[in-house]
Design a protein around this motif. Sequence first.
Motif, PDB file in Angstrom:
ATOM      1  N   ALA A  39       1.036  -1.120  -0.077  1.00 50.93           N
ATOM      2  CA  ALA A  39      -0.129   0.137   0.056  1.00 50.93           C
ATOM      3  C   ALA A  39       0.814   1.160  -0.086  1.00 50.93           C
ATOM      4  N   TYR A  40       0.720   2.190  -0.757  1.00 59.43           N
ATOM      5  CA  TYR A  40       1.126   3.701  -0.892  1.00 59.43           C
ATOM      6  C   TYR A  40       0.488   4.545  -0.753  1.00 59.43           C
ATOM      7  N   LEU A  41       0.868   5.800   0.029  1.00 59.45           N
ATOM      8  CA  LEU A  41       0.077   6.994  -0.076  1.00 59.45           C
ATOM      9  C   LEU A  41       0.953   8.012  -0.625  1.00 59.45           C
ATOM     10  N   PHE A  42       0.307   8.618  -1.628  1.00 59.52           N
ATOM     11  CA  PHE A  42       0.654   9.920  -2.400  1.00 59.52           C
ATOM     12  C   PHE A  42       0.207  11.134  -1.831  1.00 59.52           C
ATOM     13  N   CYS A  43       0.809  12.025  -1.160  1.00 58.24           N
ATOM     14  CA  CYS A  43       0.275  13.113  -0.860  1.00 58.24           C
ATOM     15  C   CYS A  43       0.980  14.498  -1.509  1.00 58.24           C
ATOM     16  N   GLY A  44       0.323  15.595  -1.646  1.00 58.81           N
ATOM     17  CA  GLY A  44       0.825  16.918  -2.389  1.00 58.81           C
ATOM     18  C   GLY A  44      -0.440  17.591  -2.725  1.00 58.81           C
ATOM     19  N   THR A  45      -0.296  18.772  -3.268  1.00 60.51           N
ATOM     20  CA  THR A  45      -0.934  19.429  -3.684  1.00 60.51           C
ATOM     21  C   THR A  45      -1.305  19.193  -5.132  1.00 60.51           C
ATOM     22  N   ARG A  46      -2.461  19.868  -5.657  1.00 62.58           N
ATOM     23  CA  ARG A  46      -2.811  19.634  -7.119  1.00 62.58           C
ATOM     24  C   ARG A  46      -1.825  19.925  -8.271  1.00 62.58           C
ATOM     25  N   GLY A  47      -1.686  18.900  -9.150  1.00 66.61           N
ATOM     26  CA  GLY A  47      -0.667  19.039 -10.401  1.00 66.61           C
ATOM     27  C   GLY A  47       0.588  18.762 -10.148  1.00 66.61           C
ATOM     28  N   THR A  48       0.928  18.132  -9.151  1.00 68.93           N
ATOM     29  CA  THR A  48       2.256  17.524  -8.648  1.00 68.93           C
ATOM     30  C   THR A  48       2.777  16.471  -9.045  1.00 68.93           C
ATOM     31  N   GLY A  49       1.778  15.580  -9.853  1.00 72.79           N
ATOM     32  CA  GLY A  49       2.220  14.201 -10.362  1.00 72.79           C
ATOM     33  C   GLY A  49       1.620  13.060  -9.822  1.00 72.79           C
ATOM     34  N   LYS A  50       0.730  13.235  -8.788  1.00 72.75           N
ATOM     35  CA  LYS A  50       0.497  11.879  -7.988  1.00 72.75           C
ATOM     36  C   LYS A  50      -0.209  10.839  -8.919  1.00 72.75           C
ATOM     37  N   THR A  51      -1.251  11.369  -9.523  1.00 71.51           N
ATOM     38  CA  THR A  51      -1.832  10.271 -10.311  1.00 71.51           C
ATOM     39  C   THR A  51      -1.026   9.623 -11.481  1.00 71.51           C
ATOM     40  N   SER A  52      -0.294  10.635 -12.053  1.00 70.09           N
ATOM     41  CA  SER A  52       0.631  10.214 -13.146  1.00 70.09           C
ATOM     42  C   SER A  52       1.675   9.173 -12.626  1.00 70.09           C
ATOM     43  N   ILE A  53       2.194   9.526 -11.664  1.00 76.46           N
ATOM     44  CA  ILE A  53       3.312   8.566 -11.033  1.00 76.46           C
ATOM     45  C   ILE A  53       2.513   7.218 -10.527  1.00 76.46           C
ATOM     46  N   VAL A 121      -3.549  -3.537  -9.757  1.00 79.71           N
ATOM     47  CA  VAL A 121      -2.988  -2.280  -8.992  1.00 79.71           C
ATOM     48  C   VAL A 121      -4.541  -1.393  -8.629  1.00 79.71           C
ATOM     49  N   TYR A 122      -4.735  -1.141  -7.691  1.00 78.05           N
ATOM     50  CA  TYR A 122      -5.916  -0.047  -7.350  1.00 78.05           C
ATOM     51  C   TYR A 122      -5.466   1.309  -6.860  1.00 78.05           C
ATOM     52  N   ILE A 123      -5.676   2.200  -7.935  1.00 83.92           N
ATOM     53  CA  ILE A 123      -5.324   3.524  -7.626  1.00 83.92           C
ATOM     54  C   ILE A 123      -6.714   4.363  -7.090  1.00 83.92           C
ATOM     55  N   ILE A 124      -6.771   4.727  -5.753  1.00 79.87           N
ATOM     56  CA  ILE A 124      -7.948   5.364  -5.465  1.00 79.87           C
ATOM     57  C   ILE A 124      -7.394   6.898  -5.269  1.00 79.87           C
ATOM     58  N   ASP A 125      -8.192   7.663  -5.981  1.00 81.56           N
ATOM     59  CA  ASP A 125      -7.842   9.074  -6.016  1.00 81.56           C
ATOM     60  C   ASP A 125      -8.656   9.850  -5.120  1.00 81.56           C
ATOM     61  N   GLU A 126      -8.248  10.896  -4.525  1.00 84.94           N
ATOM     62  CA  GLU A 126      -9.011  11.732  -3.211  1.00 84.94           C
ATOM     63  C   GLU A 126      -9.478  10.717  -2.415  1.00 84.94           C
ATOM     64  N   VAL A 127      -8.691  10.069  -1.853  1.00 82.02           N
ATOM     65  CA  VAL A 127      -8.964   9.063  -0.860  1.00 82.02           C
ATOM     66  C   VAL A 127      -9.613   9.388   0.534  1.00 82.02           C
ATOM     67  N   HIS A 128      -9.190  10.668   0.734  1.00 83.47           N
ATOM     68  CA  HIS A 128      -9.610  11.366   1.983  1.00 83.47           C
ATOM     69  C   HIS A 128     -11.374  11.543   2.115  1.00 83.47           C
ATOM     70  N   MET A 129     -11.706  11.693   0.799  1.00 82.05           N
ATOM     71  CA  MET A 129     -13.289  11.810   0.675  1.00 82.05           C
ATOM     72  C   MET A 129     -14.093  10.380   1.139  1.00 82.05           C
ATOM     73  N   LEU A 130     -13.447   9.409   1.386  1.00 78.34           N
ATOM     74  CA  LEU A 130     -14.081   8.144   1.724  1.00 78.34           C
ATOM     75  C   LEU A 130     -14.782   8.546   3.132  1.00 78.34           C
ATOM     76  N   PRO A 158      -4.063  14.837   3.454  1.00 78.34           N
ATOM     77  CA  PRO A 158      -3.786  13.549   4.270  1.00 78.34           C
ATOM     78  C   PRO A 158      -4.080  13.538   6.000  1.00 78.34           C
ATOM     79  N   GLN A 159      -4.313  14.879   6.251  1.00 77.87           N
ATOM     80  CA  GLN A 159      -4.646  14.970   7.523  1.00 77.87           C
ATOM     81  C   GLN A 159      -6.284  14.616   7.917  1.00 77.87           C
ATOM     82  N   LYS A 160      -7.007  14.243   6.816  1.00 78.23           N
ATOM     83  CA  LYS A 160      -8.330  13.672   6.736  1.00 78.23           C
ATOM     84  C   LYS A 160      -8.418  12.362   6.762  1.00 78.23           C
ATOM     85  N   ILE A 161      -7.212  11.604   6.708  1.00 81.90           N
ATOM     86  CA  ILE A 161      -7.271  10.261   6.624  1.00 81.90           C
ATOM     87  C   ILE A 161      -7.045   9.640   8.259  1.00 81.90           C
ATOM     88  N   PRO A 162      -7.690   8.554   8.597  1.00 77.03           N
ATOM     89  CA  PRO A 162      -7.505   7.986   9.665  1.00 77.03           C
ATOM     90  C   PRO A 162      -6.151   7.315   9.955  1.00 77.03           C
TER      91      PRO A 162
END
Length: 542
Positions: A39-53, A121-130, A158-162
Amino acid sequence: MYTALYRRFRPSNFSEVVGQQHVVRTLKNQVITGNLAHAYLFCGTRGTGKTSIARIFAKAVNCSNNAKGDPCGICDNCKAIDDATFMDIYEIDAASNNSVDNIRDLRDNVIYPPAMGNYKVYIIDEVHMLSTSAFNAFLKTLEEPPAHAIFILATTDPQKIPATILSRCQRFDFRRISDGDMMAHLRSIADRVGVKVDDMALNLIVSKADGAVRDALSLLDKCISYCGDTITHEDALEVLGALDDDILLRFSRAVLDYNVAEALKIVEDVYGAGRDAAQFLDDVIRHFRNLLMARMVGTGLEEYAGHLEDEIRRQIMGYSENRLIRCIEILNSSANQIKWAVLPKVILEVAVVRLCQPDIDNDINGLLDRIERLEKQATFSKGQSEGQVATISQTVSGDKAGLENGKKAMETRSVEKASDAGAGTKKVADVKGLPDIRDVWSALLDGVKREKMALYVFMKNATPRYENGALIVEVDKSIFRDALKKAENVAFIENLLKKITGIEMAFRPELKKDDESQKAEKEMVNELISFFGKDKVQIIKE
């Protein structure tokens, strides 16, 4: 059909990623060695390459020829992924699939082995919205997933993730892309699409993007649609709604001269041209920030045209650090208020009045600004009467010479007074060769007056005394004490004391006590001494 630049030039392997080398290197090494986390957690502001990587990593782990850590792009799996026909990579938008039922479906499907590749591979974008229930349902699967499953969670918050989810993931923090990397990337793309962009226009696009590659490419796309094959700085200003540098400098000049009428006229002209009040504040805040950085460390002028350099440097010399900081604080506070204001223009105009009229602010920064204004007026009047204007370098050299001469003269007087047994002057005790405290105080006031008039106003009516290696200064008002206790002011005065006396001496400002409290304190100390004995009582000054 036209494809937007940020989609057309999305990186397809790790070598094409802009910035984020700390993430790229780690993931490539994991692919090479086979030491993959579940499991990996990619954190960062918009447009920095999280989904692309995340997509590149999913492609790399399923590539048949990934010996160098990058997907080859030519094997069957890579081609299937590029054609969107690969069945073992799932992208889930948690913003719209955030219920517990969606996670239950994922949990039921993850147990089956991959159909085409090595991993599902499961890529879950905007995971803090769960939802909370969805996170709880996901917890067990994330903790002990099947060996063939890899989860990549991406979020801007990321601060909204348990914490229970965070502790089960390998976290990567994505940084904003540096201006240099962004400039090089935009220049490369502009060349590939056959568009000429001048450096000033690229600088403006980069500054508006704020470290987000997707935002920068969207702005470049917008400029290309408006300008065609050639993008100039003026065109970019028009498209992006930004203020011209000439307007910004006219505004900061009006503020510097306390010309509220001119500053309000500029605001009226900008507002009349259809500019947004929030955008105006953003541009002005950045401009004052650049002036502050240029004054403090000599950087921040790269965004301006060369013909404006002389005016910028004149303004840098005219503003003090304190005043620039006050301007930024007022503008930033107004920018926060304007988001919810019914009449944004009114908030903007009030901010302009506060910038040009420090008399209406009763805080310490407003007081220092008023003192600085009076000091400039006095200096200007003196220069007119004497028919001369001293340069900054002459003033500084004259101050240093005056301090050295004062130090030598006081050392001579201290030696003479030390040899005169009948002198009635009270000396500073226990420090050999230190001049009379009154001479030290007089020279200190002279030095402070020459270099920092605001501090001189606070100190001129103070009462000095020397005690336990420190010069203690008692002032009448708490606002004076608080200003003198600032770290930069204490360091300045202690450095001045060292030049005057030749020794290290601490500086400590205190609030004067009234006669009644001093008398009561003295009586209490005398009672303690008479009861316990003088050798048992130690008086500690705070």
